[in-house]
Write an enzyme that holds these catalytic residues in place. Sequence first.
Site, PDB file in Angstrom:
ATOM      1  N   ASP A   8       1.091  -1.162   0.142  1.00  0.00           N
ATOM      2  CA  ASP A   8       0.051  -0.254  -0.483  1.00  0.00           C
ATOM      3  C   ASP A   8       0.884   1.000  -0.098  1.00  0.00           C
ATOM      4  OD1 ASP A   8       0.788   0.327   2.629  1.00  0.00           O
ATOM      5  OD2 ASP A   8      -1.042   0.505   3.467  1.00  0.00           O
ATOM      6  N   CYS A  65       3.296  -3.112   3.883  1.00  0.00           N
ATOM      7  CA  CYS A  65       2.566  -2.127   5.003  1.00  0.00           C
ATOM      8  C   CYS A  65       3.345  -0.958   5.471  1.00  0.00           C
ATOM      9  CB  CYS A  65       1.366  -2.651   4.925  1.00  0.00           C
ATOM     10  SG  CYS A  65       1.112  -3.496   6.165  1.00  0.00           S
ATOM     11  N   THR A  67       3.187  -1.703   8.516  1.00  0.00           N
ATOM     12  CA  THR A  67       3.295  -2.088  10.331  1.00  0.00           C
ATOM     13  C   THR A  67       3.702  -3.913   9.764  1.00  0.00           C
ATOM     14  OG1 THR A  67       1.182  -2.590   9.940  1.00  0.00           O
ATOM     15  CG2 THR A  67       1.569  -1.055  11.741  1.00  0.00           C
ATOM     16  N   HIS A  98      10.643 -24.384   8.867  1.00  0.00           N
ATOM     17  CA  HIS A  98       8.827 -24.470   9.763  1.00  0.00           C
ATOM     18  C   HIS A  98       7.444 -24.518   8.962  1.00  0.00           C
ATOM     19  CE1 HIS A  98      11.117 -24.736  13.808  1.00  0.00           C
ATOM     20  NE2 HIS A  98      12.024 -25.356  12.560  1.00  0.00           N
ATOM     21  N   HIS A 134       6.297 -31.561  10.629  1.00  0.00           N
ATOM     22  CA  HIS A 134       6.117 -29.687  10.156  1.00  0.00           C
ATOM     23  C   HIS A 134       5.251 -29.905   8.898  1.00  0.00           C
ATOM     24  CE1 HIS A 134       8.794 -27.744  12.744  1.00  0.00           C
ATOM     25  NE2 HIS A 134      10.484 -28.231  12.054  1.00  0.00           N
TER      26      HIS A 134
HETATM   27  C1  RB5 Z   1      -1.546   2.697   6.702  1.00  0.00           C
HETATM   28  O1  RB5 Z   1      -2.013   4.104   6.889  1.00  0.00           O
HETATM   29  C2  RB5 Z   1      -1.647   1.237   8.065  1.00  0.00           C
HETATM   30  O2  RB5 Z   1      -2.219   1.245   8.042  1.00  0.00           O
HETATM   31  C3  RB5 Z   1      -1.415   0.697   6.614  1.00  0.00           C
HETATM   32  O3  RB5 Z   1      -0.222   0.316   6.035  1.00  0.00           O
HETATM   33  C4  RB5 Z   1      -0.968  -1.251   7.258  1.00  0.00           C
HETATM   34  O4  RB5 Z   1       0.291  -1.401   8.714  1.00  0.00           O
HETATM   35  C5  RB5 Z   1      -2.052  -1.439   7.871  1.00  0.00           C
HETATM   36  O5  RB5 Z   1      -1.727  -2.296   8.545  1.00  0.00           O
END
Ligand code: RB5
Length: 142
Positions: A8, A65, A67, A98, A134
């Site tokens: 994203d 993304c 996080t 694994h 596994h």
């Molecule tokens: C976008 O602001 C953020 O929420 C997205 O990149 C991600 O971290 C979502 O899990």
Amino acid sequence: MKISIASDHGGYQLKQMVIDHLKARGFEVTDRGCDVPVSCDYPLYAKKVTDDLTAGDAELGILICGTGIGMSMAANKVPGIRAALCHDVFSAKASKEHNNANILCMGARVIGPGLAMMITDTFLDTKFTQDERHVRRISQFS
Ligand code: RB5
């Protein structure tokens, strides 16, 4: 090996760096966007990569993304997808050995590009052990 990758807006810049790195290593890369760092919905981009894997158009995927959490949640809804959110090299190695992970998820707001490339290399260079325990555990996912 074919690798499908998407992000994203939060992961856009790191995605471009990972793509350059993968191409320099000789991998065939399919970039599923996003194409500009403008606010967008990560599940739509996770789906593009999981579609590539389930269709057999890519062997492995990478989703980035802010996080890595949203991408991993979205990808893991798809049967046959084993998406691993990794922010350290040990986890990247274990996720293949694994868990036979087929998608690597990373958060561009969590780690820097240097560590992201090491994690990416470890993920790509590590093989599933094929150990019976596994295989059995993975078969219990669904
Ligand atoms: C976008 O602001 C953020 O929420 C997205 O990149 C991600 O971290 C979502 O899990």
